[in-house]
Scaffold this active site. Structure first.
Site, PDB file in Angstrom:
ATOM      1  N   ASP A  87      42.939  96.207  64.266  1.00 30.75           N
ATOM      2  CA  ASP A  87      42.965  95.350  63.069  1.00 30.75           C
ATOM      3  C   ASP A  87      44.483  95.278  62.810  1.00 30.75           C
ATOM      4  O   ASP A  87      45.030  96.315  62.460  1.00 30.75           O
ATOM      5  CB  ASP A  87      42.349  95.908  61.874  1.00 30.75           C
ATOM      6  CG  ASP A  87      42.414  95.393  60.412  1.00 30.75           C
ATOM      7  OD1 ASP A  87      43.028  94.345  60.627  1.00 30.75           O
ATOM      8  OD2 ASP A  87      41.897  95.929  59.580  1.00 30.75           O
ATOM      9  N   HIS A 234      54.920  68.998  69.948  1.00 36.86           N
ATOM     10  CA  HIS A 234      55.291  68.516  71.486  1.00 36.86           C
ATOM     11  C   HIS A 234      55.800  66.871  71.446  1.00 36.86           C
ATOM     12  O   HIS A 234      56.527  66.651  72.396  1.00 36.86           O
ATOM     13  CB  HIS A 234      53.419  68.061  71.851  1.00 36.86           C
ATOM     14  CG  HIS A 234      52.428  69.198  71.492  1.00 36.86           C
ATOM     15  ND1 HIS A 234      52.931  70.638  71.830  1.00 36.86           N
ATOM     16  CD2 HIS A 234      51.322  69.313  70.983  1.00 36.86           C
ATOM     17  CE1 HIS A 234      52.044  71.526  71.512  1.00 36.86           C
ATOM     18  NE2 HIS A 234      51.082  70.795  70.955  1.00 36.86           N
TER      19      HIS A 234
HETATM   20  C1  BG6 Z   1      47.551  71.394  70.438  1.00 32.23           C
HETATM   21  C2  BG6 Z   1      47.011  70.911  69.009  1.00 32.23           C
HETATM   22  O1  BG6 Z   1      48.878  72.026  70.321  1.00 32.23           O
HETATM   23  O2  BG6 Z   1      47.648  70.420  71.244  1.00 32.23           O
HETATM   24  C3  BG6 Z   1      45.628  70.335  69.283  1.00 32.23           C
HETATM   25  O3  BG6 Z   1      46.936  72.042  68.249  1.00 32.23           O
HETATM   26  C4  BG6 Z   1      45.771  69.115  70.338  1.00 32.23           C
HETATM   27  O4  BG6 Z   1      45.211  69.730  68.189  1.00 32.23           O
HETATM   28  C5  BG6 Z   1      46.363  69.735  71.502  1.00 32.23           C
HETATM   29  O5  BG6 Z   1      44.187  68.939  70.579  1.00 32.23           O
HETATM   30  C6  BG6 Z   1      46.540  68.838  72.846  1.00 32.23           C
HETATM   31  O6  BG6 Z   1      46.956  69.212  73.951  1.00 32.23           O
HETATM   32  P1  BG6 Z   1      46.527  68.582  75.104  1.00 32.23           P
HETATM   33  O7  BG6 Z   1      47.110  69.640  76.230  1.00 32.23           O
HETATM   34  O8  BG6 Z   1      45.036  68.531  75.385  1.00 32.23           O
HETATM   35  O9  BG6 Z   1      47.151  67.291  75.212  1.00 32.23           O
END
Ligand code: BG6
Length: 479
Positions: A87, A234
Site C-alpha cells: 500500500d 504525444h
Molecule cells: C495514451 C492515451 O497515452 O495513448 C490513450 O492515454 C490513447 O487515451 C493512447 O488511446 C494511444 O496510444 P497508441 O499507441 O494506441 O496510439
C-alpha cells in the site's frame, strides 16, 4: 551514470498497462536474450499476491496479449518474476519491498505508473527504504500532473530523490519505430533538410485518430480530455521532432536541447484557432457505438476531440501553420504527419494547360508504417490537346523494405533503454514544462471564452468546425 540494472521494480504490476504492454514487452525482450541474463523483475501493487500467484496472473496476461510465436518463451520468463504487495500510501510497507528487491549495488530500474496522489508517498517510501540510491533510476509513466503547477509539484518531489539524469519520463510515442524514423528521414538524407522551412513548406498536419472510446477509463479521461491526454505529450513531441533544428548528434542532451527550443517557440493560440468536440452515438466499422455522455452515464464538458492551428515563432517556421487534430471514435485508427510543400515558383507548363499540384510528404506512423512522397509526372501521350500532369506517389512501405528485422512495440524499446540507461527517447523536465505552459494557455482561452465541445457523431471526423478551421486557410485535412 551508465550502468545496466539487474533488477526491475514494476509499480502497478497488476494494472492494465502491465498486462497489455509491460509484461509482454519484457517477455519478448527476454525471448531474444536482450535483457541481462540475471535480470530479476519484482512486481508490486496493492493486490494480495505471492510469487506463485503473481506468476499465474502474469501467465494469463501473456497468454492473452503475446503473439503465438512468443508464447514458448513464457515459462522461462515467469522464473524471473516475484511479487510484493504494497500500500504505497503507507511508509511501513517499503522495508519489506526493499527486502524483496534485495541488494541494488549492480543497478535497479524502477517503472512507476501510479495514481497522481501516490507519487509523493511512493518517492518518500523509496528514499526511506534505500531504493533511491546512486544505482537506481526511475521511469515515470503519465499522467504526471494535469497542468504546469501539478506537473512541477510531481517533478519537484521526484527531483528531491533522483537527479535528472536518473529520471526517465515516458512518452510511449517516442518508443515507436516510425517516430524514430522521422529523425532518420530528416537527418540521414540530404534531400529534405534544405527544403524543410517556411520558404518551401506551406503547412504541416499532424493527425492522431482513434476509433476507441472511453475503454473503461472514465475516471482518468473525464479529468483529462483529448488536449491533456494526447496533445500535451504525444502530439507536441511529434511536432517537436518535425520542427526541430538538426541536433549535433543522436544523444539525449543534443536531441532534447533542440526539441525544447521548438516547444518554447510555440505561439499562444487564439480562441478561433482551436475546436473541441465530444462524440455522440454513431457507428464505427458498421457497429453502433454509444455517445461519450452515455458511456459516462452523465453529461460532461470533457473534449474527446481537439483540433488546433499552431504556430512556431522562429525563423524556420514563420508563417507555416501546424494543424493538429486528435480524437476518439473517429472513423479509423491512423497517426500520420503530412508535410505540404509549396507550389513551384513558376509553372512552365501552365501555358500548355497543365496544372502542377504541390508536392506532399505523408509519413504514416500507424497502423501502417509508410512514407509517401507525391511527385508530379507527365501523363503519357502525344499532348495534342495540351500537356497533362498528374501527381504520382513514391511509396515506401516499411514492412516490405524491412521484412527481416523484428518489429518491436514501443515499450520494448523504452524498457530496454530504462534498464540500460539511455535517456534519448525520454522527455526532459524542461520539455514537459514547456508543453504544459502552452497547453495551460489553450485551456485558459477556453475558460475565458466559455467554450464547450461541439457534438460530433461517432464515426465522423469530428465537428464540422474542425474542417472549417483548415478550410478557412484553403487547406483540406488529409484523409
Ligand atoms: C495514451 C492515451 O497515452 O495513448 C490513450 O492515454 C490513447 O487515451 C493512447 O488511446 C494511444 O496510444 P497508441 O499507441 O494506441 O496510439
Amino acid at each position: 551514470m551508465k550502468f545496466t540494472a539487474d533488477r526491475l521494480l514494476l509499480f502497478g504490476a497488476t494494472g492494465d498497462l502491465a498486462q497489455r504492454m509491460l509484461l509482454p514487452s519484457l517477455c519478448a525482450l527476454d525471448a531474444d536474450r536482450l535483457v541481462p541474463a540475471d535480470l530479476r523483475i519484482i512486481g508490486t501493487a496493492r493486490s494480495d499476491h505471492d510469487d506463485a500467484s503473481y506468476r499465474e496472473f502474469a501467465r494469463a496476461a501473456l497468454e492473452k496479449y503475446l503473439p503465438d510465436h512468443r508464447k514458448p518463451a513464457i515459462p522461462a520468463f515467469l522464473e524471473r518474476l516475484s511479487y510484493q504487495p504494497l500500500d504505497a500510501s503507507k511508509l511501513d510497507g517499503f522495508a519489506a519491498l526493499a527486502a524483496k528487491v534485495g541488494p541494488v549495488d549492480a543497478g535497479l530500474a524502477i517503472f512507476l505508473s501510479t495514481a497522481p496522489n501516490l507519487f509523493e508517498p511512493t518517492i518518500a517510501g523509496l528514499v526511506a527504504s534505500g531504493l533511491a540510491g546512486e544505482k537506481v533510476r526511475i521511469g515515470l509513466e503519465k499522467p504526471l500532473g494535469t497542468d504546469l503547477g501539478s506537473s512541477c509539484h510531481i517533478n519537484d518531489a521526484v527531483a528531491r530523490a533522483f537527479p535528472e539524469d536518473r529520471i526517465f519520463r515516458i512518452d510511449h510515442y517516442l518508443g515507436k519505430e516510425t517516430v524514430q524514423n522521422l529523425l532518420a528521414l530528416r537527418f540521414a538524407n540530404i534531400l529534405f533538410e534544405p527544403l524543410w522551412n517556411a520558404a518551401h513548406i506551406d503547412h504541416v498536419q499532424i493527425t492522431v485518430a482513434e476509433t476507441v472510446g472511453l475503454e473503461g477509463r472514465a475516471g482518468f479521461y473525464e479529468g483529462a480530455g483529448a488536449l491533456r491526454d494526447m496533445v500535451q505529450n504525444h502530439m507536441l513531441q511529434l511536432l517537436a521532432l518535425v520542427a526541430m533544428e538538426p541536433p549535433a548528434s543522436f544523444d539525449a542532451t543534443a536531441v532534447r536541447d533542440e526539441k525544447v527550443k521548438v516547444l518554447r517557440s510555440l505561439r499562444k493560440v487564439e480562441p478561433a484557432e482551436t475546436v473541441t468536440g465530444q462524440y455522440r452515438a454513431g457507428a464505427i466499422a458498421a457497429a453502433a457505438v454509444p455517445g461519450y455522455d452515455e458511456e459516462l452515464g452523465k453529461p460532461s464538458d470533457t473534449e474527446t476531440f481537439v483540433a488546433i492551428k499552431a504556430h512556431i515563432d522562429n525563423w524556420r517556421w514563420q508563417g507555416v501553420p501546424f494543424y493538429l487534430r486528435t480524437g476518439k471514435r473517429l472513423p479509423e485508427r491512423v497517426t500520420e504527419i503530412v508535410v505540404q510543400f509549396r507550389s513551384v515558383p513558376h509553372s512552365i507548363f501552365a501555358a500548355r494547360g497543365a496544372r502542377a499540384t504541390p508536392n506532399r510528404l505523408v509519413i504514416g506512423i500507424q497502423p501502417e508504417e509508410n512514407i509517401s512522397l507525391s511527385l508530379m509526372a507527365k501523363v503519357p501521350g502525344l499532348d495534342r490537346e495540351g500537356i497533362r500532369l498528374r501527381s504520382v506517389p513514391l511509396d515506401i512501405a516499411m514492412d516490405d523494405a524491412f521484412a527481416g528485422p523484428t518489429r518491436r512495440i514501443a515499450y520494448e524499446r523504452l524498457l530496454l533503454d530504462l534498464i540500460e540507461g539511455d535517456q534519448t527517447l525520454f522527455v526532459r523536465r524542461d520539455e514537459v514544462e514547456a508543453q504544459w505552459t502552452w497547453i495551460d494557455a489553450v485551456r485558459a482561452t477556453w475558460t475565458e471564452r466559455g467554450l464547450t465541445p461541439k457534438s460530433y457523431t461517432a464515426g465522423s471526423w469530428g465537428p464540422s468546425a474542425a474542417i472549417a478551421l483548415a478550410e478557412r486557410d484553403g487547406v483540406t485535412w488529409h484523409e
